[in-house]
Design a protein around this motif. Structure first.
Motif, PDB file in Angstrom:
ATOM      1  N   PHE A  43       0.725  -1.240  -0.032  1.00  0.00           N
ATOM      2  CA  PHE A  43       0.000  -0.184   0.052  1.00  0.00           C
ATOM      3  C   PHE A  43       0.847   1.249   0.039  1.00  0.00           C
ATOM      4  O   PHE A  43       0.513   2.294  -0.699  1.00  0.00           O
ATOM      5  N   ARG A  44       1.783   1.208   0.766  1.00  0.00           N
ATOM      6  CA  ARG A  44       2.909   2.321   0.983  1.00  0.00           C
ATOM      7  C   ARG A  44       3.571   2.486  -0.586  1.00  0.00           C
ATOM      8  O   ARG A  44       3.728   3.757  -1.333  1.00  0.00           O
ATOM      9  N   ILE A  45       4.086   1.515  -1.256  1.00  0.00           N
ATOM     10  CA  ILE A  45       4.560   1.445  -2.750  1.00  0.00           C
ATOM     11  C   ILE A  45       3.406   1.883  -3.536  1.00  0.00           C
ATOM     12  O   ILE A  45       3.875   3.107  -4.554  1.00  0.00           O
ATOM     13  N   ALA A  46       2.295   1.736  -3.597  1.00  0.00           N
ATOM     14  CA  ALA A  46       1.083   2.173  -4.543  1.00  0.00           C
ATOM     15  C   ALA A  46       0.738   3.775  -4.088  1.00  0.00           C
ATOM     16  O   ALA A  46       0.605   4.488  -5.186  1.00  0.00           O
ATOM     17  N   SER A  47       0.833   4.012  -2.918  1.00  0.00           N
ATOM     18  CA  SER A  47       0.621   5.308  -2.569  1.00  0.00           C
ATOM     19  C   SER A  47       1.637   6.149  -3.118  1.00  0.00           C
ATOM     20  O   SER A  47       1.107   7.415  -3.583  1.00  0.00           O
ATOM     21  N   PHE A  48       2.889   5.902  -2.937  1.00  0.00           N
ATOM     22  CA  PHE A  48       4.092   6.364  -3.730  1.00  0.00           C
ATOM     23  C   PHE A  48       4.057   6.753  -5.198  1.00  0.00           C
ATOM     24  O   PHE A  48       4.166   7.808  -5.543  1.00  0.00           O
ATOM     25  N   SER A  49       3.859   5.812  -5.505  1.00  0.00           N
ATOM     26  CA  SER A  49       3.777   5.685  -6.974  1.00  0.00           C
ATOM     27  C   SER A  49       2.586   6.514  -7.664  1.00  0.00           C
ATOM     28  O   SER A  49       2.994   7.292  -8.760  1.00  0.00           O
ATOM     29  N   PHE A  50       1.284   6.304  -7.293  1.00  0.00           N
ATOM     30  CA  PHE A  50       0.462   7.228  -7.629  1.00  0.00           C
ATOM     31  C   PHE A  50       0.559   8.851  -7.537  1.00  0.00           C
ATOM     32  O   PHE A  50       0.263   9.653  -8.321  1.00  0.00           O
ATOM     33  N   SER A  51       1.004   9.091  -6.183  1.00  0.00           N
ATOM     34  CA  SER A  51       1.128  10.255  -5.739  1.00  0.00           C
ATOM     35  C   SER A  51       2.544  11.124  -6.730  1.00  0.00           C
ATOM     36  O   SER A  51       2.154  12.162  -7.049  1.00  0.00           O
ATOM     37  N   LEU A  52       3.560  10.262  -6.992  1.00  0.00           N
ATOM     38  CA  LEU A  52       4.582  10.841  -7.621  1.00  0.00           C
ATOM     39  C   LEU A  52       3.916  10.935  -9.136  1.00  0.00           C
ATOM     40  O   LEU A  52       4.438  12.062  -9.713  1.00  0.00           O
ATOM     41  N   ALA A  53       3.295   9.935  -9.694  1.00  0.00           N
ATOM     42  CA  ALA A  53       2.945   9.974 -10.999  1.00  0.00           C
ATOM     43  C   ALA A  53       1.970  11.497 -11.120  1.00  0.00           C
ATOM     44  O   ALA A  53       1.937  12.000 -12.049  1.00  0.00           O
ATOM     45  N   SER A  54       1.098  11.628 -10.085  1.00  0.00           N
ATOM     46  CA  SER A  54       0.242  12.886 -10.125  1.00  0.00           C
ATOM     47  C   SER A  54       0.871  13.910 -10.207  1.00  0.00           C
ATOM     48  O   SER A  54       0.728  15.068 -11.118  1.00  0.00           O
ATOM     49  N   PHE A  55       1.838  14.270  -9.416  1.00  0.00           N
ATOM     50  CA  PHE A  55       2.869  15.165  -9.285  1.00  0.00           C
ATOM     51  C   PHE A  55       3.690  15.477 -10.424  1.00  0.00           C
ATOM     52  O   PHE A  55       3.618  16.794 -11.287  1.00  0.00           O
ATOM     53  N   ILE A  56       4.072  14.325 -11.254  1.00  0.00           N
ATOM     54  CA  ILE A  56       4.755  14.832 -12.476  1.00  0.00           C
ATOM     55  C   ILE A  56       3.905  15.044 -13.520  1.00  0.00           C
ATOM     56  O   ILE A  56       4.077  15.899 -14.550  1.00  0.00           O
ATOM     57  N   PHE A  57       2.761  14.492 -13.618  1.00  0.00           N
ATOM     58  CA  PHE A  57       1.666  14.680 -14.570  1.00  0.00           C
ATOM     59  C   PHE A  57       1.013  16.198 -14.552  1.00  0.00           C
ATOM     60  O   PHE A  57       0.942  17.027 -15.837  1.00  0.00           O
ATOM     61  N   MET A  58       0.970  16.619 -13.261  1.00  0.00           N
ATOM     62  CA  MET A  58       0.742  18.047 -13.228  1.00  0.00           C
ATOM     63  C   MET A  58       1.774  19.151 -13.530  1.00  0.00           C
ATOM     64  O   MET A  58       1.541  20.042 -14.000  1.00  0.00           O
ATOM     65  N   LEU A  59       2.832  18.806 -13.015  1.00  0.00           N
ATOM     66  CA  LEU A  59       3.961  19.534 -13.437  1.00  0.00           C
ATOM     67  C   LEU A  59       4.385  19.514 -15.104  1.00  0.00           C
ATOM     68  O   LEU A  59       4.773  20.585 -15.613  1.00  0.00           O
ATOM     69  N   SER A  60       3.644  18.775 -15.829  1.00  0.00           N
ATOM     70  CA  SER A  60       4.236  18.629 -17.307  1.00  0.00           C
ATOM     71  C   SER A  60       2.993  19.101 -17.957  1.00  0.00           C
ATOM     72  O   SER A  60       2.855  18.601 -19.442  1.00  0.00           O
ATOM     73  N   THR A  61       2.000  19.653 -17.583  1.00  0.00           N
ATOM     74  CA  THR A  61       0.479  20.107 -18.210  1.00  0.00           C
ATOM     75  C   THR A  61       0.802  20.892 -19.501  1.00  0.00           C
ATOM     76  O   THR A  61       0.039  21.118 -20.224  1.00  0.00           O
ATOM     77  N   SER A  62       1.726  21.979 -19.254  1.00  0.00           N
ATOM     78  CA  SER A  62       1.796  23.035 -20.070  1.00  0.00           C
ATOM     79  C   SER A  62       2.282  22.417 -21.556  1.00  0.00           C
ATOM     80  O   SER A  62       3.490  21.876 -21.586  1.00  0.00           O
ATOM     81  N   ARG A  63       1.960  22.852 -22.596  1.00  0.00           N
ATOM     82  CA  ARG A  63       2.124  22.706 -23.880  1.00  0.00           C
ATOM     83  C   ARG A  63       2.291  23.783 -24.507  1.00  0.00           C
ATOM     84  O   ARG A  63       1.245  24.495 -25.004  1.00  0.00           O
ATOM     85  N   GLY A  64       3.134  24.330 -25.093  1.00  0.00           N
ATOM     86  CA  GLY A  64       3.622  25.434 -26.030  1.00  0.00           C
ATOM     87  C   GLY A  64       3.736  26.681 -25.197  1.00  0.00           C
ATOM     88  O   GLY A  64       3.420  26.724 -23.842  1.00  0.00           O
ATOM     89  N   PRO A  65       4.214  27.668 -25.748  1.00  0.00           N
ATOM     90  CA  PRO A  65       4.317  29.129 -25.063  1.00  0.00           C
ATOM     91  C   PRO A  65       3.073  29.966 -24.556  1.00  0.00           C
ATOM     92  O   PRO A  65       3.219  30.421 -23.498  1.00  0.00           O
ATOM     93  N   ASN A  66       1.987  29.681 -25.207  1.00  0.00           N
ATOM     94  CA  ASN A  66       0.689  30.323 -24.664  1.00  0.00           C
ATOM     95  C   ASN A  66      -0.227  29.581 -24.032  1.00  0.00           C
ATOM     96  O   ASN A  66      -1.169  29.987 -23.474  1.00  0.00           O
ATOM     97  N   SER A  67       0.166  28.238 -23.648  1.00  0.00           N
ATOM     98  CA  SER A  67      -0.761  27.394 -23.030  1.00  0.00           C
ATOM     99  C   SER A  67      -0.751  27.731 -21.353  1.00  0.00           C
ATOM    100  O   SER A  67      -0.035  28.305 -20.766  1.00  0.00           O
ATOM    101  N   PRO A  68      -1.936  27.239 -20.917  1.00  0.00           N
ATOM    102  CA  PRO A  68      -2.160  27.753 -19.334  1.00  0.00           C
ATOM    103  C   PRO A  68      -1.079  26.797 -18.563  1.00  0.00           C
ATOM    104  O   PRO A  68      -0.840  25.918 -19.002  1.00  0.00           O
ATOM    105  N   ARG A  69      -0.606  27.125 -17.414  1.00  0.00           N
ATOM    106  CA  ARG A  69       0.317  26.504 -16.768  1.00  0.00           C
ATOM    107  C   ARG A  69      -0.520  26.199 -15.347  1.00  0.00           C
ATOM    108  O   ARG A  69      -1.505  26.837 -14.905  1.00  0.00           O
ATOM    109  N   TRP A  70       0.079  25.165 -14.608  1.00  0.00           N
ATOM    110  CA  TRP A  70      -0.591  24.433 -13.489  1.00  0.00           C
ATOM    111  C   TRP A  70      -0.367  25.656 -12.226  1.00  0.00           C
ATOM    112  O   TRP A  70      -1.226  25.814 -11.539  1.00  0.00           O
ATOM    113  N   TYR A  71       0.677  26.115 -12.298  1.00  0.00           N
ATOM    114  CA  TYR A  71       0.849  27.571 -11.300  1.00  0.00           C
ATOM    115  C   TYR A  71      -0.162  28.680 -11.673  1.00  0.00           C
ATOM    116  O   TYR A  71       0.138  29.517 -10.704  1.00  0.00           O
TER     117      TYR A  71
END
Length: 195
Positions: A43-71
């Motif tokens: 359960f700890r490994i699964a929680s770590f994996s999904f939280s890390l994947a969510s963190f990485i996916f949200m950080l990489s949401t911006s596409r292009g210079p004019n796209s909205p960014r997570w921040y």
């Protein structure tokens, strides 16, 4: 005068007095205990994996210079921060679980370890749930606006990140149930083990 033999505590310390209500563990009991510890680790490994994947996916949401960014959005910043915190906490707890499985002792004293695990599991599970709920509300608002029609990839990736965060919450919640079970065993029997 002959002193009684020293008996080890679960956290590695020794005492020169017999431990009251310290039951003898059979091989079957030890296997159940080991299985319980491995379940917590999964359960700890699964929680770590999904939280890390969510963190990485949200950080990489911006596409292009004019796209909205997570921040640019407060709720998405909360999603990033909460998932980062839960990923770090889950990493620490994975190390603690591996330590306990390999050494048969906890990192802290038994009473501190039981309450540390339970308290932090609860706090971080609710943190992750509230962050992902806020992210979900914002994602629904963005779908009603032009943001998701103009930047569909941004919205899809934010949705995926939020869904991964909810999965991280689910597995952290399962860990919290097991650590709550350990607290109940500790209160009732004086040991975190139910056997």
């Amino acid at each position: 005068m002959h002193s009684p033999p020293q008996q080890p505590h679960r956290n590695g310390e020794t005492t020169s007095y017999p431990i009251p209500n310290h039951p003898f563990h059979s091989t079957v009991s030890l296997r159940k205990l080991r299985r319980f510890n491995y379940l917590i680790l999964v359960f700890r490994i699964a929680s770590f994996s999904f939280s890390l994947a969510s963190f990485i996916f949200m950080l990489s949401t911006s596409r292009g210079p004019n796209s909205p960014r997570w921040y640019h959005f407060d709720a998405f910043r909360l999603v990033v921060g909460a998932n980062a915190i839960v990923a770090l906490y889950s990493l620490f707890e994975m190390v603690a679980s591996v330590w306990e499985i390999s050494r048969g002792a906890t990192l802290f004293s038994e009473v501190l370890q039981v309450w540390f695990d339970f308290g932090h599991d609860q706090v971080f599970a609710y943190l992750l749930l509230s962050a992902d709920s806020a992210g979900t509300a914002l994602a629904r608002v963005l779908k009603g606006r032009d943001t998701c029609t103009a930047w569909n990839a941004f919205c899809i990736q934010a949705d995926v990140a939020i869904a991964l965060g909810f999965l991280g919450f689910l597995f952290l919640g399962f860990s919290s149930l097991l650590s709550g079970f350990r607290v109940a065993c500790f209160i009732i029997k004086g040991s975190r083990f139910h056997l």
